[in-house]
Design a protein around this motif. Structure first.
Motif, PDB file in Angstrom:
ATOM      1  N   TYR A  35       0.842  -1.205   0.000  1.00  0.00           N
ATOM      2  CA  TYR A  35       0.000   0.000   0.000  1.00  0.00           C
ATOM      3  C   TYR A  35       0.873   1.250   0.000  1.00  0.00           C
ATOM      4  O   TYR A  35       1.966   1.265   0.558  1.00  0.00           O
ATOM      5  CB  TYR A  35      -0.912   0.034   1.216  1.00  0.00           C
ATOM      6  CG  TYR A  35      -2.045  -0.965   1.182  1.00  0.00           C
ATOM      7  CD1 TYR A  35      -3.259  -0.655   0.574  1.00  0.00           C
ATOM      8  CD2 TYR A  35      -1.895  -2.226   1.758  1.00  0.00           C
ATOM      9  CE1 TYR A  35      -4.295  -1.576   0.550  1.00  0.00           C
ATOM     10  CE2 TYR A  35      -2.918  -3.155   1.727  1.00  0.00           C
ATOM     11  CZ  TYR A  35      -4.119  -2.820   1.128  1.00  0.00           C
ATOM     12  OH  TYR A  35      -5.142  -3.732   1.094  1.00  0.00           O
ATOM     13  N   SER A  36       0.359   2.321  -0.620  1.00  0.00           N
ATOM     14  CA  SER A  36       1.070   3.596  -0.625  1.00  0.00           C
ATOM     15  C   SER A  36       0.819   4.323   0.690  1.00  0.00           C
ATOM     16  O   SER A  36      -0.056   3.939   1.473  1.00  0.00           O
ATOM     17  CB  SER A  36       0.583   4.468  -1.790  1.00  0.00           C
ATOM     18  OG  SER A  36      -0.785   4.829  -1.591  1.00  0.00           O
ATOM     19  N   ALA A  37       1.588   5.396   0.914  1.00  0.00           N
ATOM     20  CA  ALA A  37       1.430   6.181   2.132  1.00  0.00           C
ATOM     21  C   ALA A  37       0.012   6.750   2.220  1.00  0.00           C
ATOM     22  O   ALA A  37      -0.604   6.758   3.293  1.00  0.00           O
ATOM     23  CB  ALA A  37       2.461   7.306   2.173  1.00  0.00           C
ATOM     24  N   GLU A  77      -2.724   5.504   0.988  1.00  0.00           N
ATOM     25  CA  GLU A  77      -3.679   4.431   1.291  1.00  0.00           C
ATOM     26  C   GLU A  77      -3.594   4.031   2.761  1.00  0.00           C
ATOM     27  O   GLU A  77      -4.612   3.741   3.393  1.00  0.00           O
ATOM     28  CB  GLU A  77      -3.409   3.231   0.394  1.00  0.00           C
ATOM     29  CG  GLU A  77      -3.780   3.470  -1.065  1.00  0.00           C
ATOM     30  CD  GLU A  77      -3.308   2.349  -1.970  1.00  0.00           C
ATOM     31  OE1 GLU A  77      -4.047   1.989  -2.910  1.00  0.00           O
ATOM     32  OE2 GLU A  77      -2.192   1.836  -1.762  1.00  0.00           O
ATOM     33  N   LEU A  78      -2.377   4.024   3.317  1.00  0.00           N
ATOM     34  CA  LEU A  78      -2.211   3.655   4.723  1.00  0.00           C
ATOM     35  C   LEU A  78      -2.841   4.686   5.657  1.00  0.00           C
ATOM     36  O   LEU A  78      -3.295   4.344   6.744  1.00  0.00           O
ATOM     37  CB  LEU A  78      -0.729   3.484   5.055  1.00  0.00           C
ATOM     38  CG  LEU A  78      -0.057   2.238   4.473  1.00  0.00           C
ATOM     39  CD1 LEU A  78       1.424   2.220   4.819  1.00  0.00           C
ATOM     40  CD2 LEU A  78      -0.728   0.976   4.986  1.00  0.00           C
ATOM     41  N   GLU A  79      -2.855   5.944   5.240  1.00  0.00           N
ATOM     42  CA  GLU A  79      -3.469   6.988   6.071  1.00  0.00           C
ATOM     43  C   GLU A  79      -4.967   6.733   6.263  1.00  0.00           C
ATOM     44  O   GLU A  79      -5.553   7.167   7.254  1.00  0.00           O
ATOM     45  CB  GLU A  79      -3.260   8.361   5.423  1.00  0.00           C
ATOM     46  CG  GLU A  79      -1.827   8.865   5.527  1.00  0.00           C
ATOM     47  CD  GLU A  79      -1.636  10.188   4.805  1.00  0.00           C
ATOM     48  OE1 GLU A  79      -2.606  10.631   4.130  1.00  0.00           O
ATOM     49  OE2 GLU A  79      -0.550  10.771   4.915  1.00  0.00           O
ATOM     50  N   ARG A  80      -5.577   6.010   5.343  1.00  0.00           N
ATOM     51  CA  ARG A  80      -7.022   5.739   5.435  1.00  0.00           C
ATOM     52  C   ARG A  80      -7.299   4.316   5.922  1.00  0.00           C
ATOM     53  O   ARG A  80      -8.446   3.886   5.960  1.00  0.00           O
ATOM     54  CB  ARG A  80      -7.662   5.945   4.059  1.00  0.00           C
ATOM     55  CG  ARG A  80      -7.488   7.347   3.506  1.00  0.00           C
ATOM     56  CD  ARG A  80      -8.283   7.538   2.217  1.00  0.00           C
ATOM     57  NE  ARG A  80      -7.817   6.655   1.148  1.00  0.00           N
ATOM     58  CZ  ARG A  80      -6.836   6.964   0.300  1.00  0.00           C
ATOM     59  NH1 ARG A  80      -6.209   8.126   0.425  1.00  0.00           N
ATOM     60  NH2 ARG A  80      -6.479   6.127  -0.648  1.00  0.00           N
ATOM     61  N   ALA A  81      -6.238   3.588   6.273  1.00  0.00           N
ATOM     62  CA  ALA A  81      -6.396   2.179   6.647  1.00  0.00           C
ATOM     63  C   ALA A  81      -6.501   2.020   8.156  1.00  0.00           C
ATOM     64  O   ALA A  81      -6.314   2.968   8.926  1.00  0.00           O
ATOM     65  CB  ALA A  81      -5.226   1.360   6.106  1.00  0.00           C
ATOM     66  N   HIS A  82      -6.823   0.810   8.588  1.00  0.00           N
ATOM     67  CA  HIS A  82      -6.929   0.432   9.999  1.00  0.00           C
ATOM     68  C   HIS A  82      -6.052  -0.795  10.201  1.00  0.00           C
ATOM     69  O   HIS A  82      -5.956  -1.651   9.306  1.00  0.00           O
ATOM     70  CB  HIS A  82      -8.391   0.109  10.336  1.00  0.00           C
ATOM     71  CG  HIS A  82      -8.647  -0.108  11.788  1.00  0.00           C
ATOM     72  ND1 HIS A  82      -8.294  -1.272  12.445  1.00  0.00           N
ATOM     73  CD2 HIS A  82      -9.214   0.693  12.722  1.00  0.00           C
ATOM     74  CE1 HIS A  82      -8.641  -1.188  13.713  1.00  0.00           C
ATOM     75  NE2 HIS A  82      -9.205  -0.007  13.904  1.00  0.00           N
TER      76      HIS A  82
END
Length: 452
Positions: A186-188, A190-195
């Motif tokens: 995942y990109s940075a 995408e990770l900001e919106r992940a759990h």
């Protein structure tokens, strides 16, 4: 204490007032000199076109290493050691802005030693510049130490071999290391919106207290093995450890994960070597005993029957002696395959050594079903085996024992099947024999007995 900007502004106001008050110039000069000499701030005055000081107060001389009265030796331009900033640039900025120009610079003292200083300059009426210097070496050292500490922490996080993340109490990622992005795919953004739980497969989330990440840490369950789910849905075995941490006044979750693929592979290899036969890939005696124990427990509880078959290849030693061990290995592998293909998926066949095999048939309806399976094995094994263009024919002898008729534990059932197998060999080989019990076999079973 007043800051450098407020002090230099005050000096500028005093100097301007001094110039405008010509009727009492001598007294005013004396008053201003007294104020400047008593000031704890280092103050210098230069002419418009020259960087040498026409005045430097006691604090400035002490700071720069000069004796009082040597102010003409203080050259503002040469004492600034910064390559990308000069006294001339500061004067120009103060001149064009009409205000205070300020910069944190490295200043060279008389003895050549360096110090960090907050340097401020402002032009006053009369074509002079007022300079104010404040020693910020300790502050800069503290800032550098803090900066180095932050850099060390960042470098440490980046160099961690596994994955690292910091998440708030709602599971929003705050920080993570480069390995997390590389491993997850995942990109940075995408990770900001992940759990964090997005990376745990559904069937493994029970290890994380029913999917409640916060509860996992607050209840002390901070260790768990699970699979790490990547963006392309790969499942990588991981060992996760986590703890509750503080970020300012806010609770957060600090998690670390280590890829344990190598460990899992090693464990699987060790398990395989301990429980499987390397030549035939069949279970060995250890694994067979474990499975028969489970079957025995289940059959005892639910009143079921199961059978144990002892299979021994006939005249195998002669094949080894005349054809060689390589041919013997092929025969064993083919026999193992043919026995396996004669069984149900729920059955087990194990090689327990040499040319001996044990077969477990759980949940059978009676001895007749076991005899039918034994007959299938006999037929399958006797098909010619091609070894480098030559046909090898081998047969087998099989002994059968039934739970609970011939034993109530592992040892007695295997022993009974072993005895029955030897009876089959003594009766002519290439046949099976059902262990005799106190009760005569039923007519249907008797029909299936071959030369017993």
């Amino acid at each position: 204490m007043a800051g450098p900007i407020s002090i230099i502004a005050l000096v500028a106001i005093l100097a301007k007032h001094l110039i405008q008050t010509t009727s009492a110039s001598t007294d005013s000069h004396g008053n201003l000199d007294a104020i400047l000499e008593q000031s704890p701030a280092a103050i210098c005055v230069t002419e418009f076109t020259d960087s040498r000081c026409v005045y430097a107060n006691r604090a400035a001389c002490d700071l720069l290493g000069y004796t009082p009265g040597d102010c003409s030796q203080v050259d503002i331009e040469s004492m600034i050691a910064e390559e990308d900033c000069s006294a001339q640039q500061l004067r120009l900025e103060a001149l064009t802005s009409g205000d205070i120009a300020r910069s944190a610079l490295t200043v060279r003292r008389k003895d050549g030693s360096l110090l960090a200083a907050d340097v401020s300059v402002r032009m006053i009426d009369g074509g002079k510049f007022v300079w104010c210097l404040a020693d910020i070496t300790e502050q800069k050292n503290t800032e550098d130490a803090l900066r180095n500490e932050v850099k060390f922490t960042d470098d440490l996080i980046k160099s961690l071999p596994g994955i690292f993340y910091l998440a708030d109490k709602d599971g929003r990622f705050l920080r993570w290391n480069a390995n997390f992005e590389a491993m997850s795919g995942y990109s940075a953004g995408e990770l900001e919106r992940a759990h964090p739980l997005d990376f745990i497969p559904e069937d493994d989330k029970h290890a994380f207290v029913g999917g409640n990440l916060i509860e996992m840490f607050t209840t002390g369950r901070s260790l768990a093995e699970s699979y790490f789910l990547t963006k392309d849905r790969q499942r990588i075995p991981f060992f996760f450890t986590g703890t509750k941490a503080k970020l300012g006044q806010n609770d957060c979750l600090l998690g670390v994960g280590l890829d344990i693929t190598s460990r899992k592979t090693a464990e699987e290899q060790i398990y395989y070597l301990a429980h499987y036969d390397a030549l035939t890939n069949l279970p060995n005696r250890i694994l067979f005993n474990d499975r028969i124990s489970h079957t025995l427990s289940f059959a005892s509880r639910y009143g079921q029957q199961f059978a144990v078959l002892f299979v021994d290849l006939d005249s195998f030693k002669e094949i080894n002696d005349t054809q060689g061990h390589n041919t013997g290995d092929v025969v064993l592998q083919q026999a193992a395959l043919r026995i396996s293909q004669s069984l149900r998926e729920s059955d087990t066949v194990a090689r327990i050594g040499g040319d001996e095999f044990l077969v477990l048939l759980p949940g059978i309806s009676g001895a007749e079903e076991a005899c039918i399976v034994a007959d299938k094995i006999l037929t399958a094994v006797t098909h010619p085996i091609d070894v480098d263009g030559s046909e090898i024919i081998v047969s087998s002898s099989i002994g059968i024992s039934i739970f609970p008729d011939h034993g109530s534990d592992n040892h007695s059932l295997v022993k009974a099947a072993d005895e029955a197998m030897y009876h089959a060999k003594r009766s002519g080989k290439n046949r099976y024999h059902l262990k005799r019990d106190a009760m005569p076999p039923s007519d249907s079973v008797a029909k299936h007995l071959r030369h017993c």
